[in-house]
Scaffold this active site. Sequence first.
Site, PDB file in Angstrom:
ATOM      1  N   ASP A  97       0.456  -0.893   0.245  1.00  0.00           N
ATOM      2  CA  ASP A  97       0.238   0.130  -0.115  1.00  0.00           C
ATOM      3  C   ASP A  97       0.942   1.481  -0.093  1.00  0.00           C
ATOM      4  O   ASP A  97       2.220   1.543   0.792  1.00  0.00           O
ATOM      5  CB  ASP A  97      -1.403   0.097   1.552  1.00  0.00           C
ATOM      6  CG  ASP A  97      -2.460   0.526   1.031  1.00  0.00           C
ATOM      7  OD1 ASP A  97      -2.344   1.532   0.506  1.00  0.00           O
ATOM      8  OD2 ASP A  97      -3.424   0.049   1.214  1.00  0.00           O
ATOM      9  N   ASP A 198      -2.638   5.443  -2.791  1.00  0.00           N
ATOM     10  CA  ASP A 198      -4.150   5.157  -1.463  1.00  0.00           C
ATOM     11  C   ASP A 198      -3.956   6.865  -1.604  1.00  0.00           C
ATOM     12  O   ASP A 198      -3.295   7.946  -2.531  1.00  0.00           O
ATOM     13  CB  ASP A 198      -3.324   5.457   0.045  1.00  0.00           C
ATOM     14  CG  ASP A 198      -4.600   5.806   0.853  1.00  0.00           C
ATOM     15  OD1 ASP A 198      -5.364   5.040   1.241  1.00  0.00           O
ATOM     16  OD2 ASP A 198      -4.462   6.675   1.650  1.00  0.00           O
ATOM     17  N   GLU A 241      -5.945   4.146  -6.750  1.00  0.00           N
ATOM     18  CA  GLU A 241      -7.553   4.786  -5.363  1.00  0.00           C
ATOM     19  C   GLU A 241      -8.430   5.788  -5.405  1.00  0.00           C
ATOM     20  O   GLU A 241      -7.535   6.674  -4.506  1.00  0.00           O
ATOM     21  CB  GLU A 241      -7.817   4.030  -3.677  1.00  0.00           C
ATOM     22  CG  GLU A 241      -8.412   3.935  -3.157  1.00  0.00           C
ATOM     23  CD  GLU A 241      -8.668   4.805  -1.402  1.00  0.00           C
ATOM     24  OE1 GLU A 241      -9.506   4.608  -1.064  1.00  0.00           O
ATOM     25  OE2 GLU A 241      -8.248   5.406  -1.358  1.00  0.00           O
ATOM     26  N   HIS A 314     -11.252  -2.571   2.811  1.00  0.00           N
ATOM     27  CA  HIS A 314     -11.469  -2.760   4.149  1.00  0.00           C
ATOM     28  C   HIS A 314     -11.969  -1.216   4.895  1.00  0.00           C
ATOM     29  O   HIS A 314     -12.415  -0.731   5.380  1.00  0.00           O
ATOM     30  CB  HIS A 314      -9.885  -2.441   4.899  1.00  0.00           C
ATOM     31  CG  HIS A 314     -10.119  -1.088   3.828  1.00  0.00           C
ATOM     32  ND1 HIS A 314      -8.645  -0.848   2.728  1.00  0.00           N
ATOM     33  CD2 HIS A 314      -8.787   0.019   4.627  1.00  0.00           C
ATOM     34  CE1 HIS A 314      -8.100  -0.371   1.937  1.00  0.00           C
ATOM     35  NE2 HIS A 314      -8.354   1.175   3.451  1.00  0.00           N
ATOM     36  N   ASP A 315     -12.991  -0.309   3.823  1.00  0.00           N
ATOM     37  CA  ASP A 315     -13.027   0.663   3.798  1.00  0.00           C
ATOM     38  C   ASP A 315     -14.818   0.804   3.455  1.00  0.00           C
ATOM     39  O   ASP A 315     -15.465   1.641   3.497  1.00  0.00           O
ATOM     40  CB  ASP A 315     -13.081   1.560   2.530  1.00  0.00           C
ATOM     41  CG  ASP A 315     -11.483   2.528   3.162  1.00  0.00           C
ATOM     42  OD1 ASP A 315     -11.077   1.946   4.096  1.00  0.00           O
ATOM     43  OD2 ASP A 315     -11.234   2.885   2.103  1.00  0.00           O
TER      44      ASP A 315
HETATM   45  O1  TEU Z   1     -10.028   6.012   1.893  1.00  0.00           O
HETATM   46  C1  TEU Z   1     -10.450   7.305   0.779  1.00  0.00           C
HETATM   47  C2  TEU Z   1     -11.593   7.094   1.078  1.00  0.00           C
HETATM   48  O2  TEU Z   1     -12.044   8.461   0.306  1.00  0.00           O
HETATM   49  C3  TEU Z   1     -12.580   6.321   1.526  1.00  0.00           C
HETATM   50  O3  TEU Z   1     -12.429   5.091   1.167  1.00  0.00           O
HETATM   51  C4  TEU Z   1     -12.306   6.376   3.007  1.00  0.00           C
HETATM   52  O4  TEU Z   1     -12.641   5.368   3.342  1.00  0.00           O
HETATM   53  C5  TEU Z   1     -13.411   7.383   4.067  1.00  0.00           C
HETATM   54  O5  TEU Z   1     -14.167   7.312   4.098  1.00  0.00           O
HETATM   55  C6  TEU Z   1     -13.585   8.345   3.091  1.00  0.00           C
HETATM   56  O6  TEU Z   1     -14.725   9.132   3.901  1.00  0.00           O
HETATM   57  C7  TEU Z   1      -8.030   5.579   1.811  1.00  0.00           C
HETATM   58  C8  TEU Z   1      -8.243   4.065   2.187  1.00  0.00           C
HETATM   59  O7  TEU Z   1      -8.688   3.410   1.962  1.00  0.00           O
HETATM   60  C9  TEU Z   1      -8.558   4.167   4.311  1.00  0.00           C
HETATM   61  O8  TEU Z   1      -8.719   3.408   4.643  1.00  0.00           O
HETATM   62  C10 TEU Z   1      -7.537   5.443   4.532  1.00  0.00           C
HETATM   63  O9  TEU Z   1      -8.582   5.893   5.613  1.00  0.00           O
HETATM   64  C11 TEU Z   1      -7.766   6.879   3.339  1.00  0.00           C
HETATM   65  O10 TEU Z   1      -7.267   6.825   1.728  1.00  0.00           O
HETATM   66  C12 TEU Z   1      -6.748   7.589   4.185  1.00  0.00           C
HETATM   67  O11 TEU Z   1      -5.718   7.152   3.841  1.00  0.00           O
END
Ligand code: TEU
Length: 533
Positions: A97, A198, A241, A314-315
């Site tokens: 990552d 990310d 992402e 994971h989100d």
């Molecule tokens: O996520 C970025 C993101 O915009 C979303 O998916 C986030 O989970 C959140 O819901 C925004 O409202 C990435 C990672 O996948 C996430 O786990 C991190 O928290 C984030 O970046 C910051 O690094």
Amino acid sequence: MKQWHKEIIAYQIYPRSYCDTNGDGIGDIKGIIGKLDYLKELGINTVWLSPCYPSPGDDNGYDISDYRGIAPEYGSIEEFKEMLDGMHSRGIRLLMDLVVNHTSDEHEWFVKSRESRDNPYRDYYIWRDPVDGHEPNEWVAAFGGSAWEYDEKTGQYYLHLFSKKQPDLNWENPKVRQEIADMINYWLDMGVDGFRCDVINNISKDFTRPYAGGNGPRLHEFLHELHVRALEPHGAFTVGETWGLTPAQALDLTGEARGELTTTFQFEHLLLGRVNGDKFDPEPVDRKAFVDILAKWEYGLASDSYPVLVMENHDQPRALSRFGDRENYPYESATMLAMLLYGMRGIPFIYQGQELGLHDPTFNSIDEYRDIETINAYNELKATGKFTEDELIKKMQYGSRDCGRTPMPWTTGSEGGFTSGTPWIKTQVDAGFTVEEQERDEKSVLNFYRKLIKLRKEIPALADGEFALLLNENNTSVYTRTLDGETVYVVSRFDESECPMPDCIPAGLTVLLNNYDSVGDTLKPFQSIWFKK
Ligand code: TEU
Ligand code: CA
């Protein structure tokens, strides 16, 4: 794009919740090493490992304090290398990552940056003077509140698009860009195969906008520079992402001649079932739109790019709970969703536990949550006084990132065999939803995923065939994948009721994969079939 990039079938590991070997309740690298044969048998050929770098853990590792280390709770760099070798010897590649929009506020760059206005590291981050005694602009952070944090010591604000412990790096500074390129080379030289990047479209900011975000004017330039300095020389694979892009914007980041990213995730279908995309505001999922959105991306990227096929990470809450029918058709809907999505052209990403058809765990109170976004959202919504406690818990249950973060249920034993100690977040172990049980059960989601993955590797039309949507009506869809005269038909019933077999399915096809025992004149609830002509 290299041939192996196109052949990736990836599996995301969230290390904190995968497997704990020393009883501290936190998954670790040794735990992953112990599961490499499981991964090989699943058939995947690439792992995306969520951050395992040193971090104070404000955002579970997405706040990195040392880009070149391994967090002691996860193990050592030696163990990391052992894991990497173990993967490579099993034909599995590793994507790390890459979290370079921001660091932790405990990263030494930021510790120095905040010391004084003339510190050499000051310009590694984005500092601004107050405007009329206030924040420099209206931008809000993803986890709530202003995106600007005032720092008493030097009398300026720093920018953080996420938590205030995640200050944004200043990519305008050439030294920052060189540090990042060097760091990428450090991991690639060690043998890592690529990166999941990310929130990568945020690295160039557009300060003319009223809302926080990226896709700024120098995005393409910054990415191309990384490509030339680090990624291209190693033939590395990258997946960005990138939330909220159009297919045209995705092509601009990934087209072959661009020399930027290999691919990007698209998540548009994951916004369904949410009022205005608000994850804590549920509405019924529009199943036709689900397929239409996926088809839009298939067509949109066909000319010069490769979509990524994803429905969990994971989100996100579990796909079964959001899009399937957990109560009545858990097996059928979990497998149908897999056949619908992974029959398409693109690179499958499977999130740990998805291969078991897991549904969301049950959270009974806010104390059971660990995620910063969930806890902040709960407090903000509570402060409005508009919701009862019960309503608040229902909202969090629907949208929380922790829904996908509870530990892997390996066995029917204590804590699902994840840990011998107290897990960092609650475990949820339901009868029939453990690896142990599903390995024994011929008709399990796990064994179904194994078959599906094998077919994707064997049938060229599934890997690279052209996509065409033939039907998407009344919750039934049909699309084809065609390559060198070979055609695969994917028919899916996205509904609790039966329907006639669609007319566009010709007679005399061979069944490749079916989530029911037989093929009849009707499609059963959540039935999906892959046919070959
Ligand atoms: O996520 C970025 C993101 O915009 C979303 O998916 C986030 O989970 C959140 O819901 C925004 O409202 C990435 C990672 O996948 C996430 O786990 C991190 O928290 C984030 O970046 C910051 O690094
Ligand atoms: Ca551990």
